[in-house]
Enzyme design. Structure first.
Site, PDB file in Angstrom:
ATOM      1  N   LYS A  44       0.847  -1.192   0.000  1.00 41.41           N
ATOM      2  CA  LYS A  44       0.000   0.000   0.000  1.00 41.41           C
ATOM      3  C   LYS A  44       0.885   1.246   0.000  1.00 41.41           C
ATOM      4  CE  LYS A  44      -2.426   3.221   2.575  1.00 41.41           C
ATOM      5  NZ  LYS A  44      -1.985   4.144   1.611  1.00 41.41           N
ATOM      6  N   GLY A  95       6.498   4.886   8.324  1.00 41.59           N
ATOM      7  CA  GLY A  95       5.654   6.074   8.387  1.00 41.59           C
ATOM      8  C   GLY A  95       5.787   6.715   9.752  1.00 41.59           C
ATOM      9  N   THR A 107       5.162   7.782  13.709  1.00 42.78           N
ATOM     10  CA  THR A 107       5.049   7.005  14.946  1.00 42.78           C
ATOM     11  C   THR A 107       3.580   6.830  15.343  1.00 42.78           C
ATOM     12  OG1 THR A 107       7.242   7.647  15.665  1.00 42.78           O
ATOM     13  CG2 THR A 107       5.683   7.049  17.397  1.00 42.78           C
ATOM     14  N   GLU A 114       9.110   1.130  11.095  1.00 40.93           N
ATOM     15  CA  GLU A 114      10.159   2.141  10.849  1.00 40.93           C
ATOM     16  C   GLU A 114       9.452   3.483  10.939  1.00 40.93           C
ATOM     17  OE1 GLU A 114      13.254   1.424  10.408  1.00 40.93           O
ATOM     18  OE2 GLU A 114      13.135  -0.713   9.966  1.00 40.93           O
ATOM     19  N   CYS A 166      13.215  10.690   7.330  1.00 41.34           N
ATOM     20  CA  CYS A 166      13.027  10.241   8.725  1.00 41.34           C
ATOM     21  C   CYS A 166      14.293  10.406   9.546  1.00 41.34           C
ATOM     22  CB  CYS A 166      12.587   8.784   8.726  1.00 41.34           C
ATOM     23  SG  CYS A 166      13.681   7.736   7.772  1.00 41.34           S
ATOM     24  N   GLU A 223       9.207  15.807  15.516  1.00 41.02           N
ATOM     25  CA  GLU A 223       9.689  15.637  14.150  1.00 41.02           C
ATOM     26  C   GLU A 223       8.975  16.665  13.272  1.00 41.02           C
ATOM     27  OE1 GLU A 223       8.311  12.221  11.813  1.00 41.02           O
ATOM     28  OE2 GLU A 223      10.393  11.887  11.248  1.00 41.02           O
TER      29      GLU A 223
END
Ligand code: NAD
Length: 496
Positions: free
Chosen positions: A189, A242, A244, A265, A300, A399
């Protein structure tokens, strides 16, 4: 080098796939819902794409399971899977320009980066796993005489790979390489922001000779298609890259359904520590700028927290500002672009919100701090350096996922390590020092999946990539990635 006109012409003739791919066939969602994919550099819709719901996801999982059980792929000799995957790698290279264009216009990255970094990177990863799979042996346990105990690795079955938009093709390849080489079937996806390269990849896999149903691609929104995968009762493992927050949702989906394995990840906020014994401060400044500007900072493992030792602080900041100012946002289809458009208007607003919040809280905007319009479209952000901030400010804690670097000063090694580790994320970190002892000492004490010394963001298919803490768990890349896509079997034979 191809010029802007070349890419614009190519875009004019580009076909954008608007369907999912299930069982080797184009597939339109049963309820005919669609979502739009927008080019952030023009604000124009590139295509409407079918939005898969639970029943469509179920069709994809059924197809993957059928292929797995039939053994059309899972039952092949490793060297036969290798042949197909090597062909796929070659086809990726042959369609290099098209794949680069698809990612660039969907999420705003410079087309030349997509062409020279992402696409060859994806081809290399697929080839590397293809070449690995017929060189991996199983084990025999050291038992007593009269017993033969084998420890064998088996494919898990059906894997769902859920990937983000920042490296659409590459991160898909990081999942598909080991999962497919090991013999699994996959339902992929892609992000709703950038689904086209994944769809094209599935077409190329069929062309390479991969049997129908082995690689299915379902398109749609995270809360619909993604959640349906997370909650499906016949998926053996999820491999997710993607945020958290969504990673946590996948653990809940698993607990609410069939306890499928979940590999995550997730986000990051990597520390980049510059010690005053670093001799080449010019290189350190250049790489610090690269570490926050490459891919518009939508990385990331971006080195988004900078720690500079006090004696060199003013000198280093001057050098850094010069380097940051060389990263001018540019239209992504301009082959000179080093930094393109932010992925969407909403994401740009979010990033600008962090800058405004820091300003309001009394932090110093040392350079940048504004958004920019190019060709009438305000999708761009200047490289921004924020100083004078506290550890509890969002610009340090969260982030941002944009070209926004937060910097703090430190007085000694212990303080640098404490500042670097005192964070919810632990994906990557960098150290700049010419003291060999210090590099080993500090690298051991940093909590991060990858520590780069005298560079930033070291990444290679030969070494694992992934994080600790709320950056997730499990590793992409290297032979260790096979651990996520295989299960161990013990067979204990009493010999007479
Ligand atoms: P995201 O979490 O919003 O989306 C990732 C994927 O999950 C997409 O395919 C999306 O459709 C799907 N999704 C979204 N909401 C969902 C839900 N509620 N249920 C199920 N699926 C859902 O992330 P993004 O904005 O696409 O990407 C940026 C994030 O990815 C950043 O946090 C970045 O750090 C992270 N990232 C991590 C790595 C890594 O290797 N650690 C690499 C790249 C990106």
């Amino acid at each position: 080098m191809s010029d802007r006109t070349f890419w614009e012409n190519k875009l004019g003739h580009q076909h954008f796939i608007g369907h999912a791919i299930i069982d080797g066939q184009p597939y339109i969602a049963a309820d005919k819902q669609v979502f739009s994919v927008v080019n952030p550099a023009t604000d124009r819709i590139l295509a409407e794409v079918t939005a898969c719901q639970s029943e469509d996801v179920d069709a994809a999982v059924k197809s993957a399971r059928k292929a797995f059980n039939a053994g059309t792929w899972s039952g092949l000799a490793p060297q036969d899977r290798k042949t197909v995957l090597l062909r796929l790698s070659q086809l990726i290279l042959e369609h290099r320009e098209e794949l680069a264009l698809l990612d660039s216009v969907s999420m705003g990255k410079p087309v030349n980066d997509a062409l020279n970094i992402d696409v060859p990177g994806a081809a290399h990863v697929i080839a590397w796993y293809a070449e690995s799979i017929d060189k991996i042996y199983d084990e025999i346990a050291p038992t007593r005489k009269g017993v033969l105990a084998t420890i064998t690795r088996e494919a898990l079955g059906v894997i769902a790979a859920i990937v983000p938009w920042n490296f659409p093709l590459d991160i898909a390849a990081w999942k598909l390489g080991p999962a497919l080489a090991a013999g699994n079937s996959v339902v992929l996806k892609p992000s709703e922001n950038a689904p086209f390269s994944a769809l094209r990849l599935a077409e190329l896999a069929l062309e390479a000779g991969m049997p129908a149903g082995v690689l299915n691609v379902v398109t749609g929104l995270g809360t619909e298609t993604g959640a349906a995968l997370g909650l499906h009762d016949d998926i053996d493992a999820i491999t997710f890259t993607g945020s958290t927050a969504v990673g946590k949702a996948f653990m809940q989906y698993s607990a609410q359904s069939n306890l499928k394995q979940v590999w995550l990840e997730c986000g990051g906020k990597s520390a980049n520590i510059i010690f005053s014994d670093c001799q080449d401060l010019d290189l350190a400044a250049e790489k610090a700028a690269f570490g926050i500007c490459f891919n518009q900072g939508e990385v990331c493992s971006a080195n988004s927290r900078l720690l500079v030792e006090r004696p060199i602080y003013p000198r280093f900041i001057d050098k850094l500002i010069q380097k940051l100012n060389q990263w001018r946002p540019t239209h992504p289809l301009d082959p000179e672009a080093r930094m393109g458009a932010m992925v969407s208007a909403a994401h740009k607003q979010k990033v600008m919100g962090f800058i405004q919040e820091a300003r309001n809280a009394g932090a110093a905007i040392l350079t940048g701090g504004s958004d920019l319009e190019i060709e009438g479209i305000a999708s761009y952000i200047q490289p921004t350096l924020i100083g004078d901030l506290q550890e509890d400010m969002p610009a340090w804690k969260d982030e941002i996922f944009g070209p926004v670097l937060a910097v703090r000063v430190f007085d000694d090694e212990a303080e640098a390590i404490e500042l670097a580790n005192n964070h919810i994320y632990a994906l990557a970190a960098s150290i700049w020092t010419d003291d060999l002892n210090r590099s080993h000492r500090v690298a051991r004490l940093l909590n991060a999946g990858t520590v780069s010394v005298n560079t930033v963001d070291a990444l290679d298919v030969t070494v694992p990539f992934g994080g600790n803490k709320q950056s997730g768990f499990g590793r992409d890349l290297s032979l260790h990635a096979f651990d996520k896509f295989t299960k161990l079997k013990t067979t204990w034979i009493e010999l007479s």
